[in-house]
Design an enzyme around this catalytic site. Structure first.
Site, PDB file in Angstrom:
ATOM      1  N   HIS A 262      -3.943 -66.718 -48.961  1.00 12.44           N
ATOM      2  CA  HIS A 262      -3.937 -65.355 -48.431  1.00 12.44           C
ATOM      3  C   HIS A 262      -3.430 -64.317 -49.431  1.00 12.44           C
ATOM      4  CE1 HIS A 262      -4.959 -66.681 -44.399  1.00 12.44           C
ATOM      5  NE2 HIS A 262      -4.027 -67.591 -44.456  1.00 12.44           N
TER       6      HIS A 262
ATOM      7  N   CYS B 173      11.739 -60.027 -18.729  1.00 16.71           N
ATOM      8  CA  CYS B 173      11.137 -59.277 -17.624  1.00 16.71           C
ATOM      9  C   CYS B 173      11.096 -60.151 -16.382  1.00 16.71           C
ATOM     10  CB  CYS B 173       9.716 -58.847 -17.978  1.00 16.71           C
ATOM     11  SG  CYS B 173       9.629 -57.147 -18.533  1.00 16.71           S
TER      12      CYS B 173
ATOM     13  N   ARG C 102      10.623 -61.398 -24.673  1.00 17.68           N
ATOM     14  CA  ARG C 102      10.675 -60.169 -23.886  1.00 17.68           C
ATOM     15  C   ARG C 102      10.098 -60.401 -22.488  1.00 17.68           C
ATOM     16  NH1 ARG C 102      12.216 -57.334 -21.279  1.00 17.68           N
ATOM     17  NH2 ARG C 102      12.314 -55.071 -21.121  1.00 17.68           N
TER      18      ARG C 102
ATOM     19  N   CYS D 142       6.204 -51.643 -11.955  1.00 19.98           N
ATOM     20  CA  CYS D 142       7.050 -50.825 -12.837  1.00 19.98           C
ATOM     21  C   CYS D 142       6.192 -50.112 -13.884  1.00 19.98           C
ATOM     22  CB  CYS D 142       8.082 -51.693 -13.561  1.00 19.98           C
ATOM     23  SG  CYS D 142       9.507 -52.107 -12.554  1.00 19.98           S
TER      24      CYS D 142
END
Lengths: 157, 104, 262
Positions: free
Chosen positions: C81, C223, C219, C181
């Site tokens: 790469h 939640c 994360r 939410c």
């Protein structure tokens, strides 16, 4: 309700509720005692002795509101020419509310050129930090800054 | 991991800003794990910056310093030489990183 | 007596599944899509914007070093790469992506581990380890500023649907869906916070609450724990699918990793 066939359900629900309650408590209650303003004074005396403390020459900058008390940027500047015979020797940061009043002590000298230090501190709630600088002539000068620490919504632990 | 920001060159007498950050949890000793046991305190205690072999800035940290401690301070460029940054944790382990400053 | 209890138990079990298993249909209007960055206070924005002081760069540095260093008996990532190989700039913006060979959905973490196994003969790195976070952050950082754009057609469609299902499904003791939410109430206050739209474009990110760098799955686990639902495993198929749904939902937002969040 005492039938054992019920117990797995009850137990699961209770365990879950207990776990959730524990998490909520842990998030709300500080697990440690807080220092008091008197303890902050004592910590200042421990680091710098009993000399009188003059207000001024030390400028402290904190954000007006800290989104999270875990990491709050603090910038300290002291009025000093930072020359060989007139410079800042030491700077201390003190909290009237953290579990330990002393947050950090810095030692510097004329090599610094400028009496300016920045770091990031933990704040256990809204408070006014005191910063004390000791000059090369032994005098002590003090500045302070206040920040409001807001509470996060979904604190996990 | 350690991050350092310091200029490679400076003019004689110039005041340069240097910054340093180290990856470290700065565990306070006040937190508890999922089982309710206290997570032992584990913090960096000392930071030192030496320029041309002389200590020019020192810091003593307490648990009130945020995780992954960050510092920014100033230096007066007086001669060509190494700037060495070193950190020591509460167990006495030390990490260091050096940069070269060329003064003209 | 036993039968009565059994019926009672079934009723109780039934109570846990309210008639509306799913939240109502909702979305964030195309013109309103905002990165979580927009909901941060100025000092936190400044921390993310500072390429020295942003603590996430400690992990980017770690990843860059791993990328350029050969492990025993293996070639380096940069061999393939590097400057003259397959460039990775912009690539992260198109993950998660279906692996053509296996048909499995891969996020960036999984793609890095697959590369290690297939092309370097190395063991996969543990999810949420500093090394995998570092590699992910480094590769993601090469796409900073690139707009998020994922393919949800063909073999990816079923994963997208699975992720969407999770987003609207009510769960946990609070019986909340992600959408309630992050679609219905974003921009409003929840205690000291402003509710964000729940985009993943800054991850892996440094969270002030964690005092640490973490993946999007970490994360998501927070939640789910926050609504008192059982969190899914790191790298689980469900969270991969959610990650794809979130990426499509965030289409066009700029990649921000290493982001800084509350």
């Amino acid at each position: 309700m005492d039938d054992p066939t019920f117990s797995p359900i009850r137990w699961n629900r209770r365990t879950l509720l207990g776990a959730a309650g524990g998490t909520a408590l842990a998030a709300v209650l500080p697990p440690m005692a807080e220092a008091t303003p008197e303890e902050a004074d004592a910590a200042i005396r421990e680091m710098f002795g009993d000399k009188p403390i003059n207000e001024g020459r030390v400028w402290v900058k904190l954000p007006p509101i800290a989104e999270n008390g875990n990491s709050v940027a603090i910038d300290i500047t002291v009025d000093s020419p930072m020359s060989d015979d007139d410079h800042v020797r030491r700077i201390g940061i003190f909290s009237p509310r953290n579990p330990i009043a002393t947050i950090a002590e810095f030692r510097l000298g004329p090599h610094a050129g400028r009496a300016q230090v920045s770091t990031r501190v933990r704040l256990a709630g809204t408070q006014t930090l005191r910063v004390i600088a000791e000059m090369s002539d032994g005098t002590l000068w003090a500045g302070k800054a206040t920040t409001y620490v807001t509470l996060a919504a979904c604190v996990i632990g | 991991m350690i991050r350092i920001s310091a200029p490679d060159t400076a003019e004689m007498g110039e005041i340069v800003e240097v910054k340093a950050m180290i990856q470290h949890p700065m565990e306070t000793g006040y937190r508890r794990d999922a089982k309710g046991d206290v997570i032992p305190r584990n913090i960096i205690k000392q930071f030192r910056c030496a320029y041309g072999g002389n200590t020019v800035f020192e810091a003593t940290f307490f648990p009130g310093i945020a995780a992954n401690p960050f510092l920014a301070f100033c230096l007066r460029a007086t001669r060509t030489g190494p700037i060495e940054f070193s950190w020591t944790d509460q167990h006495g382990e030390t990490w260091s990183e050096t940069r070269q400053l060329t003064v003209s | 007596m036993k039968w009565a209890l059994l019926i009672g138990a079934l009723c109780l079990a039934g109570c846990n599944k309210p008639e509306s298993t799913y939240a109502r249909n909702s979305d964030v209007k195309a013109g309103d899509i905002k990165s979580g960055y927009a909901f941060l206070q100025d000092d936190t924005k400044a921390l993310q914007d500072d390429d020295f002081a942003n603590p996430g760069f400690l992990w980017v540095d770690r990843g860059k070093r791993l990328f350029e260093t050969a492990e025993t008996g293996a070639s380096t990532c940069s061999t393939c790469h590097g400057a003259h190989g397959m460039p990775l700039k912009g690539v992260a913006a198109h993950y998660p992506k279906v692996d053509a060979k296996t048909g499995k959905l891969l996020n960036l973490e999984a793609a890095i581990n697959l590369c290690r196994e297939q092309h370097q003969g190395l063991e996969p790195l543990a999810y949420e380890s500093d090394d995998l976070l570092g590699m992910t952050a480094y590769v993601a950082s090469l796409s900073r500023g690139e707009p998020v754009s994922v393919d949800i057609t063909g073999p990816a469609a079923k994963y997208y649907e699975e992720g969407r299902d999770y987003f609207f499904r009510r769960k946990g003791q609070f019986n909340l869906a992600c959408s309630q939410c992050h679609n219905e109430h974003w921009g409003e206050k929840l205690r000291g916070d402003t509710i964000s739209q729940g985009h993943g474009n800054a991850f892996p990110a440094y969270r002030l609450e964690w005092q640490d760098f973490g993946s999007l799955h970490r994360r998501l686990r927070d939640c789910d724990t926050g609504i008192r639902a059982e969190p899914q495993d790191y790298g689980s198929e469900t969270y991969m699918a959610v990650e794809l749904y979130l990426a499509k939902r965030a289409e066009g937002l700029a990649m921000e990793s290493p982001g800084v969040r509350r």
